[in-house]
Design a protein around this motif. Sequence first.
Motif, PDB file in Angstrom:
ATOM      1  N   GLN A  72     -48.746  42.716  -2.994  1.00 37.28           N
ATOM      2  CA  GLN A  72     -47.644  43.679  -2.960  1.00 37.28           C
ATOM      3  C   GLN A  72     -46.354  43.082  -3.498  1.00 37.28           C
ATOM      4  OE1 GLN A  72     -48.157  44.418   1.260  1.00 37.28           O
ATOM      5  NE2 GLN A  72     -48.708  46.539   0.791  1.00 37.28           N
ATOM      6  N   GLY A  73     -46.335  41.794  -3.711  1.00 38.75           N
ATOM      7  CA  GLY A  73     -45.145  41.148  -4.241  1.00 38.75           C
ATOM      8  C   GLY A  73     -45.437  39.726  -4.653  1.00 38.75           C
ATOM      9  N   ALA A  74     -44.512  39.150  -5.411  1.00 38.46           N
ATOM     10  CA  ALA A  74     -44.681  37.783  -5.887  1.00 38.46           C
ATOM     11  C   ALA A  74     -43.329  37.089  -5.958  1.00 38.46           C
ATOM     12  CB  ALA A  74     -45.339  37.771  -7.258  1.00 38.46           C
ATOM     13  N   ILE A  75     -43.376  35.786  -5.766  1.00 39.09           N
ATOM     14  CA  ILE A  75     -42.188  34.945  -5.836  1.00 39.09           C
ATOM     15  C   ILE A  75     -42.370  34.017  -7.030  1.00 39.09           C
ATOM     16  CG2 ILE A  75     -40.765  33.295  -4.597  1.00 39.09           C
ATOM     17  CD1 ILE A  75     -42.271  34.241  -2.030  1.00 39.09           C
ATOM     18  N   PHE A  76     -41.383  33.963  -7.924  1.00 44.69           N
ATOM     19  CA  PHE A  76     -41.450  33.133  -9.118  1.00 44.69           C
ATOM     20  C   PHE A  76     -40.303  32.140  -9.101  1.00 44.69           C
ATOM     21  CE2 PHE A  76     -43.340  37.190 -10.098  1.00 44.69           C
ATOM     22  CZ  PHE A  76     -44.510  36.833 -10.735  1.00 44.69           C
ATOM     23  N   GLY A  77     -40.537  30.973  -9.681  1.00 43.09           N
ATOM     24  CA  GLY A  77     -39.484  29.968  -9.771  1.00 43.09           C
ATOM     25  C   GLY A  77     -40.065  28.589 -10.008  1.00 43.09           C
ATOM     26  N   SER A  78     -39.265  27.580  -9.655  1.00 46.86           N
ATOM     27  CA  SER A  78     -39.668  26.195  -9.874  1.00 46.86           C
ATOM     28  C   SER A  78     -40.264  25.610  -8.595  1.00 46.86           C
ATOM     29  CB  SER A  78     -38.447  25.381 -10.308  1.00 46.86           C
ATOM     30  OG  SER A  78     -37.514  25.338  -9.241  1.00 46.86           O
ATOM     31  N   SER A  79     -40.304  24.287  -8.529  1.00 45.57           N
ATOM     32  CA  SER A  79     -40.873  23.622  -7.361  1.00 45.57           C
ATOM     33  C   SER A  79     -40.059  23.895  -6.099  1.00 45.57           C
ATOM     34  CB  SER A  79     -40.959  22.116  -7.610  1.00 45.57           C
ATOM     35  OG  SER A  79     -39.674  21.593  -7.899  1.00 45.57           O
TER      36      SER A  79
END
Length: 129
Positions: A72-79
């Motif tokens: 239902q959702g996603a988190i994007f980014g670096s470490s």
Amino acid sequence: MKHKRQTRRYLIVFFTGVIMATVIAAVVNTRVDPWRVSGSPWADPALEPYRDISAMTRTGKAGLVLARQDWQGAIFGSSRVISTLDPQAPGWGGKEIVNLGMPGAFLYENVALAEYFISRQQQAELIVF
């Protein structure tokens, strides 16, 4: 004449061996499916706890998108995203959230993975960069 027959026999044995090794490797790899990207129906679900994506993070994160159809959702980014944002935290309201942060990720990598996520998970309600 004798050399031609020996050469032909050698080539037949050699290429048969190469083909057999390739088929065996393909069957084993799609059965184990270490990064969840093959999507084969014969992939062994009992191996799920052992599928570690740390060696191939970007491929593994794409495999996480493919592994389930109910994100239902996603988190994007670096470490920093990987280590600080917990997709199972109560603040997400019980939604099925996946953390797709990648170590050393550049913006273009995150955008590409987000586009891939959106194309595969059209029911998703939340995207966090």
